[in-house]
Design a protein around this motif. Structure first.
Motif, PDB file in Angstrom:
ATOM      1  N   PHE A  30      17.714   5.064  -2.529  1.00 56.43           N
ATOM      2  CA  PHE A  30      16.931   4.160  -1.683  1.00 56.43           C
ATOM      3  C   PHE A  30      15.447   4.505  -1.773  1.00 56.43           C
ATOM      4  O   PHE A  30      14.597   3.623  -1.861  1.00 56.43           O
ATOM      5  CB  PHE A  30      17.415   4.216  -0.234  1.00 56.43           C
ATOM      6  N   MET A  31      15.139   5.805  -1.786  1.00 55.18           N
ATOM      7  CA  MET A  31      13.738   6.218  -1.934  1.00 55.18           C
ATOM      8  C   MET A  31      13.207   5.813  -3.316  1.00 55.18           C
ATOM      9  O   MET A  31      12.078   5.359  -3.440  1.00 55.18           O
ATOM     10  CB  MET A  31      13.587   7.715  -1.743  1.00 55.18           C
ATOM     11  N   PHE A  32      14.022   5.959  -4.346  1.00 56.28           N
ATOM     12  CA  PHE A  32      13.647   5.556  -5.692  1.00 56.28           C
ATOM     13  C   PHE A  32      13.337   4.054  -5.736  1.00 56.28           C
ATOM     14  O   PHE A  32      12.312   3.633  -6.281  1.00 56.28           O
ATOM     15  CB  PHE A  32      14.799   5.899  -6.646  1.00 56.28           C
ATOM     16  N   GLY A  33      14.204   3.253  -5.115  1.00 57.21           N
ATOM     17  CA  GLY A  33      13.978   1.802  -5.066  1.00 57.21           C
ATOM     18  C   GLY A  33      12.740   1.440  -4.267  1.00 57.21           C
ATOM     19  O   GLY A  33      11.964   0.558  -4.662  1.00 57.21           O
ATOM     20  N   TRP A  90       9.726   2.041  -6.361  1.00 53.68           N
ATOM     21  CA  TRP A  90       9.482   0.971  -7.337  1.00 53.68           C
ATOM     22  C   TRP A  90       8.902  -0.285  -6.682  1.00 53.68           C
ATOM     23  O   TRP A  90       8.066  -0.965  -7.269  1.00 53.68           O
ATOM     24  CB  TRP A  90      10.756   0.634  -8.101  1.00 53.68           C
ATOM     25  N   VAL A  91       9.336  -0.568  -5.464  1.00 50.96           N
ATOM     26  CA  VAL A  91       8.746  -1.715  -4.742  1.00 50.96           C
ATOM     27  C   VAL A  91       7.261  -1.448  -4.496  1.00 50.96           C
ATOM     28  O   VAL A  91       6.417  -2.332  -4.690  1.00 50.96           O
ATOM     29  CB  VAL A  91       9.502  -1.984  -3.421  1.00 50.96           C
ATOM     30  N   LEU A  92       6.923  -0.224  -4.087  1.00 50.77           N
ATOM     31  CA  LEU A  92       5.522   0.124  -3.862  1.00 50.77           C
ATOM     32  C   LEU A  92       4.728   0.100  -5.169  1.00 50.77           C
ATOM     33  O   LEU A  92       3.572  -0.339  -5.186  1.00 50.77           O
ATOM     34  CB  LEU A  92       5.410   1.487  -3.186  1.00 50.77           C
ATOM     35  N   ILE A  93       5.323   0.549  -6.267  1.00 47.19           N
ATOM     36  CA  ILE A  93       4.652   0.464  -7.568  1.00 47.19           C
ATOM     37  C   ILE A  93       4.366  -0.991  -7.910  1.00 47.19           C
ATOM     38  O   ILE A  93       3.271  -1.320  -8.388  1.00 47.19           O
ATOM     39  CB  ILE A  93       5.498   1.142  -8.672  1.00 47.19           C
ATOM     40  N   ALA A  94       5.324  -1.883  -7.652  1.00 46.98           N
ATOM     41  CA  ALA A  94       5.114  -3.314  -7.913  1.00 46.98           C
ATOM     42  C   ALA A  94       3.949  -3.847  -7.082  1.00 46.98           C
ATOM     43  O   ALA A  94       3.138  -4.641  -7.576  1.00 46.98           O
ATOM     44  CB  ALA A  94       6.393  -4.099  -7.622  1.00 46.98           C
ATOM     45  N   VAL A  95       3.851  -3.404  -5.841  1.00 40.40           N
ATOM     46  CA  VAL A  95       2.734  -3.827  -4.988  1.00 40.40           C
ATOM     47  C   VAL A  95       1.409  -3.340  -5.571  1.00 40.40           C
ATOM     48  O   VAL A  95       0.429  -4.093  -5.641  1.00 40.40           O
ATOM     49  CB  VAL A  95       2.932  -3.310  -3.537  1.00 40.40           C
ATOM     50  N   PHE A  96       1.374  -2.085  -6.017  1.00 35.15           N
ATOM     51  CA  PHE A  96       0.153  -1.552  -6.624  1.00 35.15           C
ATOM     52  C   PHE A  96      -0.200  -2.285  -7.909  1.00 35.15           C
ATOM     53  O   PHE A  96      -1.376  -2.523  -8.187  1.00 35.15           O
ATOM     54  CB  PHE A  96       0.274  -0.052  -6.887  1.00 35.15           C
ATOM     55  N   VAL A  97       0.804  -2.625  -8.708  1.00 31.88           N
ATOM     56  CA  VAL A  97       0.548  -3.359  -9.950  1.00 31.88           C
ATOM     57  C   VAL A  97      -0.046  -4.732  -9.635  1.00 31.88           C
ATOM     58  O   VAL A  97      -1.007  -5.166 -10.281  1.00 31.88           O
ATOM     59  CB  VAL A  97       1.839  -3.486 -10.795  1.00 31.88           C
TER      60      VAL A  97
END
Length: 111
Positions: free
Chosen positions: A70-73, A76-83
């Motif tokens: 869940f932390m890994f997912g 990735w959601v936060l990485i998508a926001v940063f991207v």
């Protein structure tokens, strides 16, 4: 054409058969610097964010908040926001037209 170059192109050619996978690889390649710069911050921010989820009874009951997956997912959601928020800076640095999501039709192989 050099053998190694020809071989590399043929290895990537199979991706064009799977449009979604090809698109994902294209976006990753276009935003690799943004992902590299922000991934650690995203994982660090995932921990206090998930800690706040424990205060919401529905999240506590239905989400696997104690799971590393869940932390890994969440990371990735936060990485998508940063991207989405910062990725266009890569386009500006490369003197290209800034795009929210890179790799439109012109960027696909063979088309």
């Amino acid at each position: 054409m050099h053998f190694r170059t020809r071989h590399r192109k043929s290895r990537r050619a199979w991706l064009t058969c799977f449009r979604r996978l090809d698109r994902t690889v294209t976006v990753f390649n276009a935003r690799v610097v943004t992902i590299h710069l922000w991934h650690e911050i995203a994982l660090i921010l995932a921990v206090p964010l998930i800690d706040q989820f424990w205060n919401v009874p529905a999240f506590e009951k239905y989400l696997p908040l104690d799971s590393q997956w869940f932390m890994f997912g969440t990371g990735w959601v936060l990485i998508a926001v940063f991207v989405l928020a910062c990725g266009w800076v890569e386009d500006v640095a490369a003197k290209k037209k800034p795009r929210l999501i890179p790799g439109g039709r012109a960027a696909r192989m063979g088309g």
